[in-house]
Design an enzyme around this catalytic site. Sequence first.
Site, PDB file in Angstrom:
ATOM      1  N   ASN A 152      -0.124  -0.448   2.184  1.00 36.80           N
ATOM      2  CA  ASN A 152       1.334  -0.605   2.175  1.00 36.80           C
ATOM      3  C   ASN A 152       2.076   0.667   1.774  1.00 36.80           C
ATOM      4  O   ASN A 152       3.223   0.846   2.130  1.00 36.80           O
ATOM      5  CB  ASN A 152       1.738  -1.760   1.241  1.00 36.80           C
ATOM      6  CG  ASN A 152       1.015  -1.735  -0.081  1.00 36.80           C
ATOM      7  OD1 ASN A 152      -0.218  -1.696  -0.117  1.00 36.80           O
ATOM      8  ND2 ASN A 152       1.748  -1.748  -1.165  1.00 36.80           N
ATOM      9  N   GLN A 180       0.419  -5.929   5.987  1.00 36.04           N
ATOM     10  CA  GLN A 180       1.191  -4.821   6.561  1.00 36.04           C
ATOM     11  C   GLN A 180       0.829  -4.543   8.023  1.00 36.04           C
ATOM     12  O   GLN A 180       1.511  -3.762   8.679  1.00 36.04           O
ATOM     13  CB  GLN A 180       0.989  -3.542   5.737  1.00 36.04           C
ATOM     14  CG  GLN A 180       1.563  -3.610   4.339  1.00 36.04           C
ATOM     15  CD  GLN A 180       3.092  -3.660   4.319  1.00 36.04           C
ATOM     16  OE1 GLN A 180       3.766  -3.356   5.311  1.00 36.04           O
ATOM     17  NE2 GLN A 180       3.657  -4.041   3.187  1.00 36.04           N
ATOM     18  N   CYS A 326       6.416  -2.871  -5.173  1.00 41.70           N
ATOM     19  CA  CYS A 326       5.981  -3.664  -6.317  1.00 41.70           C
ATOM     20  C   CYS A 326       5.777  -2.791  -7.545  1.00 41.70           C
ATOM     21  O   CYS A 326       5.793  -3.276  -8.660  1.00 41.70           O
ATOM     22  CB  CYS A 326       4.679  -4.387  -6.005  1.00 41.70           C
ATOM     23  SG  CYS A 326       4.817  -5.332  -4.502  1.00 41.70           S
TER      24      CYS A 326
END
Length: 404
Positions: A152, A180, A326
């Site tokens: 990602n 992804q 994140c």
Amino acid sequence: MRPVYLDNNATTRADPAVVAAMLPFFSDQFGNASSSHAFGSEVAGALRAARKSLQALLGAAFDHEIVFTSGGTESDNAAILSALETQSERDEIVTAAVEHPAILSLVEYLRDRRGIKVHLIGVDAAGCLDLDAYKRAIGPRTAIASVMWANNETGTLFPIAELAQLAHECGALFHTDAVQAVGKLPIDLKAISVDMLSLSGHKLHGPKGIGALYVRKGTPFAPLVRGGPQERRRRGGTENVTGIVGLGKAAELAAVHLADEQTRVRALRDHLEQGIIETIGHCAVLGDLDHRLPNTSNIAFQHLEGEPIVMRLNQAGIAASLGSACASGSIEPSHVLRAMNVPPDLLRGAVRFSLSRDNTIDDVERVLQVLPEIVGRLRETSPSWLQHRSSQSAETLRPTELTQ
Ligand code: PLP
């Protein structure tokens, strides 16, 4: 001015056709798919259609191989925990050091609290898996090998067919977090023998809070969420009907737009990257440049911090991100870039641009218009840049692409 959104690996805008497909299921078509009256059968039909759209997008042999979940994180958890539960004689996990926290925090928990042996396989400077270490780690105790299809943060792709085959040679199950990859790359599960695959609606212009786990027919499976008989007893709870319908529509549209991702979106990404290298310089593109998602560019600006760059881009109406969405908010460099051993002068300066079919050449030109000034101003006040510059001869100050 229209905001420019270049953070599509964090989440994508739901396609208007997805929203339109979902709407009736909030009102007139509100039934429970398990009910035996017309309200229920109408909804059950819509769930079947969504399952078939995902089956088609993945090239799965059967529609019942798709289990709807609440998203990528749940799918990843369900796959790993099921593999441990269904094979009590196997108590080891093999995975990559650059996985998403949806895998990493689970395996760390299993290692620390349940005594499961976890082999975290490292990567090289381009983010490619250490294949020899992977081969050495897999053995008769391996319950499951889980390696992401695409990273990602950098977009680096992993050799899933080969990794799955190596796992199977040792009798282990193979799972891939393809959150992804789905919608950005062609996937044909008839040709690649993964046992389980995770995907998430909001990464492919579908809604948030919905995803799926592909479970190949014949794979032993124990549910993570126990309850009613939904999803052939593999995931209890009344189905998230609007989410599933939206995901089905998103999958249908992803199949239509796949060629666009491979050509137009890739060309936009390459134009952005080339423009940044040529006009700004002293930056490096991180990841495996030959095996990468077509939409992702992770660029590290030498002797700078990524955070003020992202903040100033935001003030200019441009959304990009620091490594993984994140991980942002934390001041630590991302675990992915650390695993890649990115040199210290680049490690903190990484910015991720992730495009989608919603982007246009005007978006890219806007970035190329404002970014040189942002980076230039920040470098004027960066002590490490000024120190670096004073130690260089005039010739080396021309914009250059750093190779890794
Ligand atoms: N796996 C990867 C590779 C991701 O990028 C993400 C989201 O960023 C997830 C898993 C988690 O997916 P979800 O947000 O649907 O739980």
